[in-house]
Design a protein around this motif. Sequence first.
Motif, PDB file in Angstrom:
ATOM      1  N   GLN A 150       0.815  -1.164  -0.070  1.00  0.00           N
ATOM      2  CA  GLN A 150      -0.054   0.096  -0.098  1.00  0.00           C
ATOM      3  C   GLN A 150       0.934   1.376   0.014  1.00  0.00           C
ATOM      4  O   GLN A 150       0.435   2.282  -0.282  1.00  0.00           O
ATOM      5  CB  GLN A 150      -0.977   0.173   1.262  1.00  0.00           C
ATOM      6  N   THR A 158      -6.034   6.042  -2.684  1.00  0.00           N
ATOM      7  CA  THR A 158      -7.040   5.469  -1.884  1.00  0.00           C
ATOM      8  C   THR A 158      -7.519   6.868  -1.355  1.00  0.00           C
ATOM      9  O   THR A 158      -8.709   7.219  -1.235  1.00  0.00           O
ATOM     10  CB  THR A 158      -6.923   4.378  -0.993  1.00  0.00           C
ATOM     11  N   PRO A 177     -10.048  -0.866   1.959  1.00  0.00           N
ATOM     12  CA  PRO A 177      -8.635  -1.442   2.135  1.00  0.00           C
ATOM     13  C   PRO A 177      -7.991  -0.081   1.379  1.00  0.00           C
ATOM     14  O   PRO A 177      -8.144   0.389   0.413  1.00  0.00           O
ATOM     15  CB  PRO A 177      -8.651  -2.573   1.422  1.00  0.00           C
ATOM     16  N   ASP A 211      -5.090  -0.777  -0.510  1.00  0.00           N
ATOM     17  CA  ASP A 211      -4.142  -1.271  -1.207  1.00  0.00           C
ATOM     18  C   ASP A 211      -4.803  -1.937  -2.742  1.00  0.00           C
ATOM     19  O   ASP A 211      -4.550  -2.780  -3.117  1.00  0.00           O
ATOM     20  CB  ASP A 211      -3.380  -2.541  -0.671  1.00  0.00           C
ATOM     21  N   HIS A 212      -5.988  -1.269  -2.931  1.00  0.00           N
ATOM     22  CA  HIS A 212      -6.832  -1.720  -4.119  1.00  0.00           C
ATOM     23  C   HIS A 212      -6.745  -0.482  -5.074  1.00  0.00           C
ATOM     24  O   HIS A 212      -6.322   0.607  -4.719  1.00  0.00           O
ATOM     25  CB  HIS A 212      -8.480  -1.983  -3.867  1.00  0.00           C
ATOM     26  N   TYR A 232     -11.344 -15.061  -5.379  1.00  0.00           N
ATOM     27  CA  TYR A 232     -12.075 -14.163  -4.760  1.00  0.00           C
ATOM     28  C   TYR A 232     -13.360 -14.942  -4.140  1.00  0.00           C
ATOM     29  O   TYR A 232     -13.945 -15.888  -4.514  1.00  0.00           O
ATOM     30  CB  TYR A 232     -12.626 -13.122  -5.396  1.00  0.00           C
ATOM     31  N   ALA A 258     -15.632  -7.481  -2.889  1.00  0.00           N
ATOM     32  CA  ALA A 258     -14.313  -6.390  -2.919  1.00  0.00           C
ATOM     33  C   ALA A 258     -13.666  -6.108  -1.531  1.00  0.00           C
ATOM     34  O   ALA A 258     -12.861  -5.420  -1.440  1.00  0.00           O
ATOM     35  CB  ALA A 258     -14.796  -4.953  -3.463  1.00  0.00           C
ATOM     36  N   TRP A 301     -11.771  -2.087 -10.758  1.00  0.00           N
ATOM     37  CA  TRP A 301     -11.440  -2.621  -9.374  1.00  0.00           C
ATOM     38  C   TRP A 301     -10.433  -3.741  -9.800  1.00  0.00           C
ATOM     39  O   TRP A 301     -10.678  -4.837 -10.427  1.00  0.00           O
ATOM     40  CB  TRP A 301     -12.611  -3.016  -8.674  1.00  0.00           C
ATOM     41  N   SER A 302      -9.179  -3.703  -8.947  1.00  0.00           N
ATOM     42  CA  SER A 302      -8.333  -4.970  -8.826  1.00  0.00           C
ATOM     43  C   SER A 302      -7.643  -4.797  -7.029  1.00  0.00           C
ATOM     44  O   SER A 302      -7.468  -3.564  -6.842  1.00  0.00           O
ATOM     45  CB  SER A 302      -6.994  -4.805  -9.612  1.00  0.00           C
ATOM     46  N   ASP A 303      -7.717  -5.916  -6.654  1.00  0.00           N
ATOM     47  CA  ASP A 303      -7.290  -6.020  -5.235  1.00  0.00           C
ATOM     48  C   ASP A 303      -5.595  -6.128  -5.429  1.00  0.00           C
ATOM     49  O   ASP A 303      -4.709  -6.000  -4.266  1.00  0.00           O
ATOM     50  CB  ASP A 303      -7.465  -6.944  -4.443  1.00  0.00           C
ATOM     51  N   GLY A 306      -3.661  -8.422  -5.892  1.00  0.00           N
ATOM     52  CA  GLY A 306      -3.021  -9.449  -4.958  1.00  0.00           C
ATOM     53  C   GLY A 306      -1.959 -10.322  -5.455  1.00  0.00           C
ATOM     54  O   GLY A 306      -1.563 -11.276  -4.681  1.00  0.00           O
TER      55      GLY A 306
END
Length: 351
Positions: free
Chosen positions: A26, A40, A109, A111-112, A150, A193, A267-269, A271
Amino acid sequence: MIIPTILSGGAGSRLWPRSTADKPKQFLALAEDKTMFAATLARVSGQQGFGTPMIIGNAAHKNLIDDELTEAGCQDATIFLEPCARNTAPAIALAALEADADDVLLVMPSDHVITKPQVFLDTVAAAVQAASNGYLVTFGITPNQPETGYGYIAAAQPLDGIQGGHEVARFVEKPARENAQQMLDQGGHYWNAGIFLMRAGDYIAALQNHAPDIAAKAELAHENAARNGHFVTPDASHFADCPSDSIDYAVMEKAEKVAVFAMDCGWSDLGSWDALYELAAKDGDANAVSGQAALLNSKGNLVQSDQLRIAAADIDNMIIVAQGNDVLILPRGQSQKVKELKALLDTSSKS
């Protein structure tokens, strides 16, 4: 009033070697020219109806968080410094206890990635009425593939008089591919999400009802917190006594009034390194390169380096990441092995 509530305690271990315990993902500029934390914060800064943010993060990252807020000109934010990691349910409880009961918390979060911020804000605005009516709102991402990494949210009937919202039929654990494809074919199923909207008082009431141990210990940790300017450090012993549980398991899967709003906000996490490649590459055969790297007769590769110069020829669909003295090399599609590789390297270094 919507209070941005930013969760920043993640370790980001799947993006090693760039992401480390000292500086997790993040606080890195991975998807754009600003860090994910900064992106964010910027998403909700200066927006009408939004109040001063609250940040919940690891005490070890105090200076990183403070630097980010100073850079953004947001030095009046309340920063909770967790003395230990207890998952999202206790973390969100700290923010809910700090806020007024009628304040609406937008839990995000840090870190998305969201590439369509206006769609995100419009969906949040549409969901405020549901939160004001006592619903615990979660946001679902419209799926474009049968993703097995997910959890899913199954939508039920539409909310009465609230456009865009549906009651939640059930939450689905990370599925096998066959089940994921079936949900994709059926429609009405969304990726979870991990973004939430709820009144502070409603969250505390649901926590007291469905996870009373977390509610009680979090309240004691908050009541006995040490305060220094805008930093709040929950009482270490009471916070450590909180059962470690996610908001999904502790509250959302058990509460009576839970709603989902679908959004297609880019959107993307982020990850995994595979997820970053999909975000960075223009198409499936493109190379996504940053740092000093040269590729010859190669396609579909993700290559990143902070200092080392990397030259490669005749390779396809590989991930190569160099950070300091560490270099990660593995085929695309196998980035779930990063943790295993890091553990193997650490073991080897000790022997």
